[in-house]
Design a protein around this motif. Structure first.
Motif: not given
Length: 99
Positions: A71-76, A78-82, A85-91
C-alpha cells in the motif's frame, strides 16, 4: 530456500512436541496419580496451543506487513506520477526550465 528451512523447523518442532506428548504420559503412568496425569495432559495441550498461536500470529503479522508495504509503495508511485505530471509542462522552446 528460506521457506524450505522454515518448513523443516516446523516439522522438527512438531515431531518433538508430538513425541513428548505421547511418551511422557506412558513414562509417568505408574508414578503419578490420576489428577497429576490430568494436569500434565492440560500442560501438554497448553504447550501445543501456545506453539500453534505463536506460529499463526507470526504468519498473520507477516501478511499484514506485506499488505502495508504494498500500500505504501502504491501511494509512493502515485505521488511520483503526480509530481511528474506537474513538472511536465514546464518546457519553453525546448528548454527545460526545471533543470
Amino acid at each position: 530456500m528460506k521457506n524450505f528451512l522454515n518448513y523443516i523447523l516446523i516439522s522438527i518442532s512438531t515431531i518433538v512436541v508430538g513425541f513428548a506428548t505421547i511418551s511422557l504420559p506412558f513414562r509417568l503412568f505408574e508414578d503419578l496419580s490420576r489428577s497429576e496425569m490430568r494436569i500434565i495432559l492440560f500442560l501438554e495441550l497448553v504447550l501445543y496451543l501456545t506453539i500453534f498461536a505463536i506460529y499463526f500470529i507470526a504468519k498473520e503479522n507477516k501478511k499484514e506487513r506485506k499488505i502495508k508495504e504494498e500500500k505504501l509503495k502504491e501511494l509512493h508511485n502515485i505521488r511520483v506520477l503526480k509530481r511528474e505530471k506537474e513538472l511536465e509542462g514546464l518546457n519553453l522552446n525546448n528548454i527545460d526550465l526545471i533543470a
